[in-house]
Design an enzyme around this catalytic site. Structure first.
Site, PDB file in Angstrom:
ATOM      1  N   HIS A  43       0.805  -1.211   0.000  1.00 26.82           N
ATOM      2  CA  HIS A  43       0.000   0.000   0.000  1.00 26.82           C
ATOM      3  C   HIS A  43       0.845   1.271   0.000  1.00 26.82           C
ATOM      4  O   HIS A  43       0.391   2.317  -0.465  1.00 26.82           O
ATOM      5  CB  HIS A  43      -0.943   0.009   1.203  1.00 26.82           C
ATOM      6  CG  HIS A  43      -1.976  -1.074   1.163  1.00 26.82           C
ATOM      7  ND1 HIS A  43      -2.801  -1.364   2.219  1.00 26.82           N
ATOM      8  CD2 HIS A  43      -2.313  -1.949   0.178  1.00 26.82           C
ATOM      9  CE1 HIS A  43      -3.602  -2.358   1.899  1.00 26.82           C
ATOM     10  NE2 HIS A  43      -3.318  -2.742   0.670  1.00 26.82           N
ATOM     11  N   PHE A  64      -1.016  -8.106   5.043  1.00 28.15           N
ATOM     12  CA  PHE A  64       0.330  -7.520   4.931  1.00 28.15           C
ATOM     13  C   PHE A  64       0.343  -6.179   4.205  1.00 28.15           C
ATOM     14  O   PHE A  64       1.312  -5.852   3.514  1.00 28.15           O
ATOM     15  CB  PHE A  64       1.282  -8.506   4.247  1.00 28.15           C
ATOM     16  CG  PHE A  64       1.098  -9.929   4.704  1.00 28.15           C
ATOM     17  CD1 PHE A  64       1.136 -10.247   6.052  1.00 28.15           C
ATOM     18  CD2 PHE A  64       0.841 -10.948   3.798  1.00 28.15           C
ATOM     19  CE1 PHE A  64       0.937 -11.549   6.487  1.00 28.15           C
ATOM     20  CE2 PHE A  64       0.646 -12.249   4.218  1.00 28.15           C
ATOM     21  CZ  PHE A  64       0.688 -12.562   5.566  1.00 28.15           C
ATOM     22  N   CYS A  65      -0.733  -5.407   4.337  1.00 23.26           N
ATOM     23  CA  CYS A  65      -0.839  -4.111   3.649  1.00 23.26           C
ATOM     24  C   CYS A  65      -0.568  -4.263   2.159  1.00 23.26           C
ATOM     25  O   CYS A  65       0.054  -3.400   1.530  1.00 23.26           O
ATOM     26  CB  CYS A  65       0.086  -3.085   4.278  1.00 23.26           C
ATOM     27  SG  CYS A  65      -0.451  -2.575   5.927  1.00 23.26           S
ATOM     28  N   ALA A  66      -1.048  -5.372   1.613  1.00 25.65           N
ATOM     29  CA  ALA A  66      -0.982  -5.635   0.167  1.00 25.65           C
ATOM     30  C   ALA A  66      -2.252  -6.386  -0.209  1.00 25.65           C
ATOM     31  O   ALA A  66      -2.209  -7.480  -0.760  1.00 25.65           O
ATOM     32  CB  ALA A  66       0.269  -6.436  -0.175  1.00 25.65           C
TER      33      ALA A  66
END
Length: 454
Positions: A129, A375-377
């Protein structure tokens, strides 16, 4: 003035000394065990060398670029020498600027703030992100996840060929995935970008701690990374690369340090002449200790030798992958396949297990710290899991009880400071949990799975 430096003397065949390597943690089943920190992709433990360097400097701390006193001059020297160290570590070109920020996220938001108003930005959906989201004032084209490195290049070439050829363009790509650990074909992507008149920024947050990153060799326009993933303990980051967009844009923050002169006008207003160097985007009193910690980490990794660090890490990667391959219930997430080169970042799901439950059991019963979630993805993990793009999921654990499936995955990550024993314990723990189940009961609390302590 000389920069204070602590000596580093360790075998290249052993893990580098890091803080916390002897920390003991309690187990719910009784007793204690040495904590196995296997969440390097989130924040790596600080190198002992870095901590020693910072401790040696701390008594000499002074304001940077602000004072005539000895400690201010010493701190200013150290700050600017750190900039030179980072430039050397990254193989910067003579005209490149090194701007110190708070993190990779801050670095990419800075770059997003200075891109020309009519810039078109190309970003793969596979990005973290930090590199997926900052481009709010630009025209953004999101590219589908490729399934081979060659397809990544082909996808970019097609997208660039179809763009408006008259405006500026920027490609943003990761060097190593924070989900799969796979290395991306950065040099080939840079060549494709430049062939179509575009520029490229490399998100090296997961690459720089594991592999050498050379701006000149890769021929990228900018590199961004964070200190806290590079074995430096404080909140600093780096944006390094071409100076023109940085020099031509309004300062990222307005204030002291970014301004060269400020004068009142006759009409009551203010005229400002801004700096043209890196200081233009470093307003305010800088985090000199954080900056020095990054420079110390750069020196420590360079002196240890990336060839040896990479060789040892690949041994750990092979050990983890071989161990997980022996458990049929485990599926390792990958874009490019089993043979793709990767760093020490591996994500997986376990059939019949909620990811938060599995991670909680690793921690509570084995003293192993991993990460679970998206995982901020989010787009990448959803793609890898074959889920509906609209399916709800968060960076942390979902509201799911033990035994329920979830969208999230489990991530184990490691690096230069990881002992073999931590990897061996992790593989053994996975096999035992899958084979016989958890030895403790767990419940959901605040969105996380935690041991039930009655």
């Amino acid at each position: 003035m000389s920069v204070l430096t602590a000596a580093a003397d360790q075998s290249i065949y052993n893990p580098l000394p890091v803080l916390g390597k002897d920390v003991m943690v309690p187990l719910v089943t009784g007793g204690e065990v040495t904590y196995a920190a296997l969440d390097y992709a989130a924040s790596a433990p600080a190198l002992q060398r870095v901590w020693d360097d910072v401790a040696a400097y701390a008594p000499y701390y002074g304001s940077v670029h602000r004072g005539a006193g000895y400690l201010s001059q010493l701190s200013t020297d150290l700050f600017e020498n750190s900039r030179e160290t980072v430039a050397e570590f990254l193989g910067c070109r003579p005209d490149d600027q090194v701007v110190f920020t708070r993190s990779t996220t801050d670095s990419l938001n800075l770059l997003a703030a200075v891109v020309p108003a009519d810039c078109q930005v190309f970003v793969y959906e596979t990005e973290h992100h930090a590199s997926l989201l900052p481009w709010r004032d630009a025209r953004v084209t999101y590219l589908d996840a490729p399934r081979t490195p060659a397809q990544a290049v082909e996808t970019l070439e097609r997208a660039l060929a179809d763009r408006d050829p008259y405006g500026p363009a920027l490609v943003c790509v990761t060097g190593a995935s924070n989900v799969t650990g796979e290395l991306w074909p950065v040099k080939e992507l840079a060549a494709a970008a430049h062939a179509h008149g575009a520029r490229i920024v490399l998100d090296a947050a997961q690459l720089a701690p594991h592999h050498p990153v050379d701006i000149t060799d890769l021929d990228v326009d900018w590199v961004a990374f964070s200190g806290h993933k590079l074995y430096a303990p404080f909140g600093s980051g780096v944006l390094a690369g071409r100076a023109d967009w940085l020099r031509d844009a309004e300062p990222y923050l307005a204030g002291g340090g970014a301004s060269r002169t400020v004068a009142r006008r006759a009409d009551g207003g203010v005229d400002v002449e801004w700096q043209t160097t890196s200081a233009r985007h470093e307003a305010g009193s800088p985090n000199v200790i954080g900056v020095y910690s990054i420079a110390s980490a750069c020196k420590a990794l360079t002196e240890a030798g990336f060839d040896d660090l990479v060789a040892r890490e690949q041994h750990l990667v092979a050990t983890v992958r071989a161990g997980l391959a022996e458990v049929p219930e485990v599926t390792v997430l990958s874009l490019f396949g089993d043979d793709a080169p990767r760093v020490g970042v591996i994500s997986f799901v376990v059939e019949g297990w909620n990811s938060s439950h599995f991670a909680a059991a690793l921690s509570a019963e084995y003293g192993i710290g991993v990460r679970d979630g998206l995982f901020c993805a989010h787009p990448l993990v959803r793609t890898l899991l074959g889920s509906d793009p609209q399916e709800v999921g968060e960076c942390g654990a979902p509201e799911a009880a033990p035994g329920e499936t979830s969208l999230n995955a489990i991530r184990v990550s490691f690096g230069a400071g990881t002992p073999d024993e931590h990897i061996e314990r992790f593989v053994r723990a996975v096999k035992e949990l899958v084979g016989r189940g958890a030895r403790w009961t767990y419940r959901t609390e605040g969105g996380r799975c935690v041991p039930d302590r009655g």
